[in-house]
Design a protein around this motif. Structure first.
Motif, PDB file in Angstrom:
ATOM      1  N   GLU A  39      34.976  32.852  41.339  1.00  0.00           N
ATOM      2  CA  GLU A  39      34.257  33.430  42.478  1.00  0.00           C
ATOM      3  C   GLU A  39      35.239  33.845  43.559  1.00  0.00           C
ATOM      4  O   GLU A  39      35.064  34.848  44.240  1.00  0.00           O
ATOM      5  N   ASP A  40      36.297  33.058  43.694  1.00  0.00           N
ATOM      6  CA  ASP A  40      37.323  33.349  44.705  1.00  0.00           C
ATOM      7  C   ASP A  40      38.578  32.546  44.353  1.00  0.00           C
ATOM      8  O   ASP A  40      38.522  31.606  43.550  1.00  0.00           O
ATOM      9  N   TYR A  41      39.710  32.934  44.949  1.00  0.00           N
ATOM     10  CA  TYR A  41      40.923  32.147  44.765  1.00  0.00           C
ATOM     11  C   TYR A  41      41.823  32.296  45.982  1.00  0.00           C
ATOM     12  O   TYR A  41      41.751  33.279  46.724  1.00  0.00           O
ATOM     13  N   GLU A  42      42.680  31.301  46.165  1.00  0.00           N
ATOM     14  CA  GLU A  42      43.633  31.297  47.268  1.00  0.00           C
ATOM     15  C   GLU A  42      45.023  30.984  46.726  1.00  0.00           C
ATOM     16  O   GLU A  42      45.176  30.218  45.773  1.00  0.00           O
ATOM     17  N   ILE A  43      46.031  31.594  47.350  1.00  0.00           N
ATOM     18  CA  ILE A  43      47.425  31.356  46.979  1.00  0.00           C
ATOM     19  C   ILE A  43      48.153  30.858  48.218  1.00  0.00           C
ATOM     20  O   ILE A  43      48.003  31.430  49.306  1.00  0.00           O
ATOM     21  N   VAL A  49      51.073  27.537  44.549  1.00  0.00           N
ATOM     22  CA  VAL A  49      49.795  26.854  44.368  1.00  0.00           C
ATOM     23  C   VAL A  49      48.669  27.879  44.369  1.00  0.00           C
ATOM     24  O   VAL A  49      48.497  28.628  45.336  1.00  0.00           O
ATOM     25  N   TYR A  50      47.918  27.915  43.271  1.00  0.00           N
ATOM     26  CA  TYR A  50      46.804  28.857  43.099  1.00  0.00           C
ATOM     27  C   TYR A  50      45.522  28.046  42.918  1.00  0.00           C
ATOM     28  O   TYR A  50      45.395  27.284  41.954  1.00  0.00           O
ATOM     29  N   THR A  51      44.585  28.213  43.823  1.00  0.00           N
ATOM     30  CA  THR A  51      43.339  27.445  43.778  1.00  0.00           C
ATOM     31  C   THR A  51      42.171  28.377  43.496  1.00  0.00           C
ATOM     32  O   THR A  51      41.944  29.338  44.238  1.00  0.00           O
ATOM     33  N   PHE A  52      41.437  28.085  42.423  1.00  0.00           N
ATOM     34  CA  PHE A  52      40.326  28.929  41.991  1.00  0.00           C
ATOM     35  C   PHE A  52      39.003  28.184  42.135  1.00  0.00           C
ATOM     36  O   PHE A  52      38.875  27.032  41.726  1.00  0.00           O
ATOM     37  N   THR A  53      38.034  28.884  42.719  1.00  0.00           N
ATOM     38  CA  THR A  53      36.656  28.395  42.766  1.00  0.00           C
ATOM     39  C   THR A  53      35.847  29.166  41.731  1.00  0.00           C
ATOM     40  O   THR A  53      35.886  30.402  41.701  1.00  0.00           O
ATOM     41  N   LEU A  54      35.114  28.462  40.887  1.00  0.00           N
ATOM     42  CA  LEU A  54      34.409  29.092  39.777  1.00  0.00           C
ATOM     43  C   LEU A  54      33.017  29.574  40.175  1.00  0.00           C
ATOM     44  O   LEU A  54      32.358  28.979  41.032  1.00  0.00           O
ATOM     45  N   ARG A  55      32.579  30.645  39.537  1.00  0.00           N
ATOM     46  CA  ARG A  55      31.191  31.081  39.652  1.00  0.00           C
ATOM     47  C   ARG A  55      30.302  30.116  38.862  1.00  0.00           C
ATOM     48  O   ARG A  55      30.769  29.350  38.012  1.00  0.00           O
ATOM     49  N   ALA A 100      53.030  36.924  38.649  1.00  0.00           N
ATOM     50  CA  ALA A 100      52.380  37.490  37.470  1.00  0.00           C
ATOM     51  C   ALA A 100      51.263  36.613  36.932  1.00  0.00           C
ATOM     52  O   ALA A 100      50.509  37.040  36.062  1.00  0.00           O
ATOM     53  N   LEU A 101      51.109  35.395  37.447  1.00  0.00           N
ATOM     54  CA  LEU A 101      50.039  34.514  36.967  1.00  0.00           C
ATOM     55  C   LEU A 101      48.679  35.173  37.101  1.00  0.00           C
ATOM     56  O   LEU A 101      47.895  35.206  36.154  1.00  0.00           O
ATOM     57  N   VAL A 102      48.385  35.732  38.272  1.00  0.00           N
ATOM     58  CA  VAL A 102      47.091  36.360  38.508  1.00  0.00           C
ATOM     59  C   VAL A 102      47.026  37.764  37.927  1.00  0.00           C
ATOM     60  O   VAL A 102      46.020  38.161  37.335  1.00  0.00           O
ATOM     61  N   GLY A 103      48.105  38.518  38.064  1.00  0.00           N
ATOM     62  CA  GLY A 103      48.069  39.915  37.649  1.00  0.00           C
ATOM     63  C   GLY A 103      48.195  40.157  36.162  1.00  0.00           C
ATOM     64  O   GLY A 103      47.651  41.134  35.635  1.00  0.00           O
ATOM     65  N   ARG A 104      48.871  39.248  35.445  1.00  0.00           N
ATOM     66  CA  ARG A 104      49.143  39.515  34.027  1.00  0.00           C
ATOM     67  C   ARG A 104      48.713  38.397  33.092  1.00  0.00           C
ATOM     68  O   ARG A 104      48.215  38.661  32.000  1.00  0.00           O
ATOM     69  N   VAL A 105      48.934  37.143  33.474  1.00  0.00           N
ATOM     70  CA  VAL A 105      48.668  36.033  32.555  1.00  0.00           C
ATOM     71  C   VAL A 105      47.184  35.703  32.472  1.00  0.00           C
ATOM     72  O   VAL A 105      46.590  35.701  31.392  1.00  0.00           O
ATOM     73  N   LEU A 106      46.571  35.426  33.598  1.00  0.00           N
ATOM     74  CA  LEU A 106      45.173  34.990  33.584  1.00  0.00           C
ATOM     75  C   LEU A 106      44.203  36.041  33.048  1.00  0.00           C
ATOM     76  O   LEU A 106      43.238  35.692  32.361  1.00  0.00           O
ATOM     77  N   PRO A 107      44.409  37.354  33.305  1.00  0.00           N
ATOM     78  CA  PRO A 107      43.491  38.337  32.736  1.00  0.00           C
ATOM     79  C   PRO A 107      43.523  38.388  31.210  1.00  0.00           C
ATOM     80  O   PRO A 107      42.591  38.892  30.578  1.00  0.00           O
ATOM     81  N   PHE A 108      44.594  37.875  30.624  1.00  0.00           N
ATOM     82  CA  PHE A 108      44.767  37.955  29.173  1.00  0.00           C
ATOM     83  C   PHE A 108      44.023  36.850  28.433  1.00  0.00           C
ATOM     84  O   PHE A 108      43.557  37.040  27.313  1.00  0.00           O
TER      85      PHE A 108
END
Length: 221
Positions: A39-43, A49-55, A100-108
């Motif tokens: 739903e959202d994320y903060e860096i 540190v990458y924090t993700f809130t799930l839908r 690249a974690l958000v831009g390349r790794v996680l979308p894969f």
């Protein structure tokens, strides 16, 4: 050839993961990054540190997608130091900045259902997980899987972002010319292009087809 997400080529894996297993973030048709299961994320300021809130979302078996599933997925693939904050919040703690974690790794990589994969033997033999049925988190769910031949997909009603309206069949071919002939005969509607010469042939000789060059993993028609 297998349902394990690391056992195929990039192009096949990209299609499989984005249809059957949805990622936290992904790219839309305009090649813009958007939240999918997140739903959202903060860096943090130094990018470690990458924090993700799930839908609110469910797997194909109706079970909720939680931070525990996210942690299991990325631990299983390669990443460690993933912290569960609560059921809907997960944090990636990196030793060094990695944009690249958000831009390349996680979308894969799509999110896997932890319990299903553990029951399938993921902890004992990670490269030979037995999944029956195949339970995903994407906009399509597996209706039938014929190893090395085809996958029949139907829309998943519980996806938080996408609402596909039609069924979909992924068909495997042994060479580049066989799918091209099937496309010419109208037996398939979308063709993943191999040699550039095929794309040029379609541009010049098929008035009822359009070649689209994707900004991502591969070209499709």
């Amino acid at each position: 050839t297998k349902v394990h997400p690391a056992n195929d080529s990039d192009s096949v894996l990209a299609q499989y993961n984005n249809l059957i297993y949805s990622p936290l973030v992904g790219y839309n048709e305009d090649w813009e990054l958007e939240n999918v299961l997140a739903e959202d994320y903060e860096i943090n300021d130094d990018g470690t540190v990458y924090t993700f809130t799930l839908r609110d979302a469910t797997f194909h078996n109706g079970e909720p997608i939680t931070a525990e599933d996210v942690q299991f997925t990325y631990n299983f693939i390669a990443y460690e130091s993933i912290e569960i904050i609560d059921d809907q919040t997960v944090r990636f703690n990196l030793e060094t900045p990695f944009p690249a974690l958000v831009g390349r790794v996680l979308p894969f990589w799509g999110v896997l259902p932890k319990e299903v994969w553990i029951q399938g033997g993921a902890e004992d033999d990670p490269t030979n997980v037995e999944l029956d049925p195949i339970v995903g988190s994407g906009p399509y769910q597996v209706q039938q899987w014929n190893q090395g031949q085809s996958i029949f997909l139907t829309p998943h009603d519980g996806h938080p972002l996408y609402t596909p309206e039609s069924e979909l069949v992924l068909q495997a071919f042994s060479d580049d010319q066989a799918p091209f002939r099937a496309f010419q005969e109208g037996e398939i509607n979308i063709l993943s292009i191999g040699p550039p010469a095929i794309a040029e042939d379609i541009r010049e000789n098929m008035d009822n087809a359009e070649v689209t060059v994707m900004g991502g993993f591969q070209s499709t028609i």
